[in-house]
Scaffold this active site. Structure first.
Site, short mmCIF file in Angstrom:
data_model
loop_
_atom_site.label_atom_id
_atom_site.label_comp_id
_atom_site.label_asym_id
_atom_site.label_seq_id
_atom_site.Cartn_x
_atom_site.Cartn_y
_atom_site.Cartn_z
N GLU A 167 0.84 -1.19 0.00
CA GLU A 167 0.00 0.00 0.00
C GLU A 167 0.88 1.25 0.00
O GLU A 167 1.78 1.36 0.80
CB GLU A 167 -0.92 -0.02 1.23
CG GLU A 167 -1.89 1.13 1.27
CD GLU A 167 -2.58 1.31 -0.08
OE1 GLU A 167 -3.28 0.37 -0.53
OE2 GLU A 167 -2.41 2.37 -0.70
N LYS A 178 8.24 -1.81 -2.27
CA LYS A 178 7.63 -1.02 -1.19
C LYS A 178 8.70 -0.45 -0.27
O LYS A 178 8.71 0.75 0.04
CB LYS A 178 6.65 -1.89 -0.40
CG LYS A 178 6.02 -1.20 0.79
CD LYS A 178 5.21 0.01 0.40
CE LYS A 178 4.96 0.89 1.60
NZ LYS A 178 4.21 2.11 1.29
N CYS A 223 6.16 4.50 9.16
CA CYS A 223 6.75 3.72 8.06
C CYS A 223 8.21 4.00 7.76
O CYS A 223 9.00 3.07 7.65
CB CYS A 223 5.94 3.96 6.78
SG CYS A 223 4.31 3.22 6.88
P1 NAD Z 1 -1.92 -0.46 12.72
O1 NAD Z 1 -1.12 -0.77 13.91
O2 NAD Z 1 -2.66 0.84 12.63
O3 NAD Z 1 -3.00 -1.62 12.46
C1 NAD Z 1 -2.69 -2.97 12.52
C2 NAD Z 1 -3.86 -3.71 13.19
O4 NAD Z 1 -3.63 -5.12 13.08
C3 NAD Z 1 -4.01 -3.42 14.67
O5 NAD Z 1 -5.30 -2.90 14.92
C4 NAD Z 1 -3.80 -4.79 15.35
O6 NAD Z 1 -4.63 -4.99 16.48
C5 NAD Z 1 -4.17 -5.74 14.23
N1 NAD Z 1 -3.61 -7.10 14.39
C6 NAD Z 1 -2.33 -7.44 14.67
N2 NAD Z 1 -2.20 -8.78 14.69
C7 NAD Z 1 -3.41 -9.30 14.42
C8 NAD Z 1 -3.91 -10.63 14.28
N3 NAD Z 1 -3.10 -11.68 14.41
N4 NAD Z 1 -5.21 -10.79 14.01
C9 NAD Z 1 -6.02 -9.73 13.86
N5 NAD Z 1 -5.62 -8.46 13.96
C10 NAD Z 1 -4.32 -8.24 14.24
O7 NAD Z 1 -0.91 -0.58 11.47
P2 NAD Z 1 -1.04 0.16 10.05
O8 NAD Z 1 -0.49 1.54 10.14
O9 NAD Z 1 -2.39 -0.05 9.52
O10 NAD Z 1 0.01 -0.67 9.20
C11 NAD Z 1 -0.27 -2.01 8.79
C12 NAD Z 1 0.77 -2.42 7.77
O11 NAD Z 1 0.69 -1.57 6.62
C13 NAD Z 1 2.21 -2.32 8.25
O12 NAD Z 1 2.94 -3.38 7.69
C14 NAD Z 1 2.69 -1.01 7.66
O13 NAD Z 1 4.07 -1.00 7.44
C15 NAD Z 1 1.96 -0.98 6.34
N6 NAD Z 1 1.73 0.37 5.79
C16 NAD Z 1 1.36 1.40 6.60
C17 NAD Z 1 1.09 2.65 6.05
C18 NAD Z 1 0.67 3.81 6.91
O14 NAD Z 1 0.61 4.91 6.41
N7 NAD Z 1 0.35 3.62 8.18
C19 NAD Z 1 1.19 2.84 4.68
C20 NAD Z 1 1.57 1.76 3.88
C21 NAD Z 1 1.83 0.53 4.46
C1 UDX Z 2 4.71 7.37 3.77
C2 UDX Z 2 4.75 7.25 2.25
O1 UDX Z 2 4.64 8.57 1.66
C3 UDX Z 2 3.61 6.39 1.75
O2 UDX Z 2 3.71 6.20 0.34
C4 UDX Z 2 3.70 5.04 2.45
O3 UDX Z 2 2.63 4.23 2.04
C5 UDX Z 2 3.69 5.20 3.96
O4 UDX Z 2 4.75 6.08 4.36
P1 UDX Z 2 3.28 8.75 5.53
O5 UDX Z 2 4.37 8.39 6.47
O6 UDX Z 2 1.88 8.48 5.92
O7 UDX Z 2 3.50 8.02 4.13
O8 UDX Z 2 3.37 10.33 5.20
P2 UDX Z 2 4.36 11.18 4.30
O9 UDX Z 2 3.56 12.20 3.60
O10 UDX Z 2 5.25 10.36 3.46
O11 UDX Z 2 5.24 11.96 5.38
C6 UDX Z 2 6.20 11.28 6.18
C7 UDX Z 2 6.98 12.28 7.00
O12 UDX Z 2 7.86 13.05 6.19
C8 UDX Z 2 6.08 13.30 7.72
O13 UDX Z 2 6.58 13.52 9.02
C9 UDX Z 2 6.23 14.53 6.88
O14 UDX Z 2 6.02 15.70 7.60
C10 UDX Z 2 7.67 14.41 6.42
N1 UDX Z 2 7.96 15.16 5.18
C11 UDX Z 2 7.36 14.77 4.02
C12 UDX Z 2 8.83 16.23 5.19
O15 UDX Z 2 9.38 16.57 6.23
N2 UDX Z 2 9.10 16.89 4.01
C13 UDX Z 2 8.52 16.52 2.84
O16 UDX Z 2 8.82 17.17 1.81
C14 UDX Z 2 7.62 15.44 2.84
#
Ligand code: NAD
Ligand code: UDX
Length: 460
Positions: free
Chosen positions: A163, A218, A274
């Protein structure tokens, strides 16, 4: 290809919740159940009051209101949802390991493995299992081994579908993605997932690759994005010494179409769940293959980010006549970026920690972050007791209250509302000279200097 009628998504977090909400909106003919072990989180997703959803994202409430209990369900009954689904997304957290081998570097895959074992135990017919979580390259091989060796003799096809949404713009990113990436080995399984996205994403933006390219892309994308921020932040330090202005430098280099203008905004440092996690993981993987130079190259991105947060805090201390002991410092913003309630790895946490160690008193205002969250973030560092954190840090409901009697204001998050404040009124109630340290280059220097603020911004 196989038509998917029911989807289960394991993990109702910042990715699972918004991603599946958008799939449900765009594909009303598919029934989607998002499950989680965290019952409080599921209850919050089911809350009638949409302000109580566990994730804040612009546009999310409207979509949940439309799709929830139509073809989008939130549940704690994980087995039932797995059993009924044709396709299962794994969207659980993959945090940095905090124990054992690879502590502080490797991704902790225990939640992923638990999902695989649960899917294998429950599944009575063939399933497509989609890696939505960000995973180390080659994780699909481990998943496959667990599924095939512990399952009931049914077929599992594994896809990698990382994602790329960014928090704060998740809905817009999901509805109009730059690309959708699908890695896999089985053409029919790949086609089934392509068909879902093709309901709203044009096919030329749906990229299919082998599993390992998808998994590695990713980590690579996040490493490149974070590297741009660390690169411009390194230059911001040089700007402060030389009279160059980092925004002018960003603009000048960004107009080169080979460099591009996005993601070149200097800041107090990147945060979010992330970037750091994924680069540490990349560094760990490179080391594990003996690629020391590769590991050290990417490690610098994190070291520069730590330096930037430290530098921002040091500048506050130095400018306030080398002591902040007993001084009140107002923090505007705690989230790691605007338009999210997420605080994971936010620069604000680390800047606060440095200043608290210098005995500063901090008052925090953030439009979307709760007091409990802020205290939990500080307690998690274990630098001081939770009683001390509560004695030194106050969380308030307005910026004006936060700034009342403060020696200095530190802007940590770029919330739009900060730009619209009555800065004359804020200054009136501050200690003089009134200092502003703008970690986001958000405010208007001329406006503040005309009001006699001492204004410091990153990279100027
Ligand atoms: P999060 O912590 O917000 O959500 C994860 C959820 O999974 C939690 O609610 C937890 O309770 C649940 N969980 C864990 N183990 C479980 C199990 N065995 N059964 C059922 N539920 C379970 O995490 P997130 O930010 O949504 O990230 C999830 C993944 O996506 C990570 O690998 C992260 O690196 C990736 N990712 C995150 C972002 C972002 O912007 N946050 C973007 C891209 C990818
Ligand atoms: C990031 C990636 O952008 C996204 O593609 C991936 O799926 C998850 O990780 P996110 O961490 O949610 O997303 O936000 P992002 O907009 O990337 O910002 C990350 C951090 O960098 C923030 O603290 C932001 O303030 C900082 N940032 C971003 C800067 O300081 N300068 C910039 O020019 C851009």
């Amino acid at each position: 290809s196989k038509t998917i009628k029911k989807i289960c998504c394991i993990g109702a977090g910042y990715v699972g919740g918004p991603t599946m909400s958008v799939v449900a909106k765009q594909c009303p003919h598919i029934e989607i159940t998002i499950v989680d072990v965290n019952a409080a989180r599921i209850a919050a997703w089911n809350d009638e009051n949409l302000d109580n959803l566990p994730v804040y994202e612009p546009g999310l409430q409207e979509i949940v209101a439309e799709a929830r209990n139509r073809n989008l369900f939130f549940s704690t009954d994980i087995e039932k949802a797995i059993d009924e689904a044709d396709m299962i997304f794994i969207s659980v957290n993959t945090p940095t390991k905090n124990y054992g081998k690879g502590k502080g570097m490797a991704a902790d895959l225990k939640y992923i493995e638990l999902c695989a074992r649960q899917i294998a135990a429950v599944a009575k017919n063939d399933k497509i299992v989609v890696e939505k979580s960000t995973l180390p390259v080659r994780t699909a091989a481990a998943l496959k081994s667990i599924l095939d060796n512990t399952g009931n003799g049914v077929n599992f096809h594994i896809l990698s579908n990382p994602e790329f949404l960014a928090e704060g713009t998740a809905i817009q990113d999901l509805i109009n993605p730059d690309r959708v990436l699908i890695g896999g080995e089985n053409d029919e399984a790949i086609a089934a997932l392509v068909d879902i996205y093709a309901h709203w994403v044009s096919r030329d933006k749906i990229l299919t690759t082998n599993l390992w390219s998808s998994e590695l892309s990713k980590l690579t994308a996040n490493a490149f994005l974070a590297q741009r921020v660390s690169s411009i932040n390194s230059i911001s330090a040089l700007c402060e010494k030389t009279g160059a202005n980092v925004d002018e430098v960003s603009k000048a280099i960004g107009m080169d179409s080979r460099i591009g203008s996005k993601f070149l905004k200097a800041s107090v440092g990147f945060g979010g769940s992330c970037f750091q996690k994924d680069i540490l993981n990349l560094v760990y993987i490179a080391r594990s293959y003996g690629l020391t130079e590769v590991a050290e190259y990417w490690d610098q991105v994190i070291l520069m980010n730590d330096y930037q947060k430290q530098r921002f805090a040091d500048n506050i201390i130095q400018t306030l006549y080398n002591t902040v002991s007993g001084k009140k410092i107002a923090f505007l913003g705690w989230a790691f970026k605007k338009d999210t309630n997420d605080t994971r790895e936010s620069a604000a946490i680390y800047v606060a920690d440095y200043l608290l160690s210098e005995q500063a008193e901090i008052t925090v205002y953030d439009p979307k972050v709760s007091a409990e969250r802020i205290y939990a973030d500080l307690d998690y560092l274990n630098t001081r007791s939770s009683e001390e954190n509560r004695a030194l840090v106050k969380v308030v409901n307005t910026a004006y209250e936060a700034c009342n009697d403060a020696h200095a204001i530190a802007v940590l998050t770029e919330w739009d509302e900060f730009k619209r404040y009555d800065w004359a009124k804020i200054k009136e109630h501050m200690k003089k000279p009134a200092f502003v340290f703008d970690g986001r280059k958000l405010l208007n220097r001329k406006e503040l200097e005309d009001l006699d603020f001492k204004y410091y911004a990153i990279g100027e």
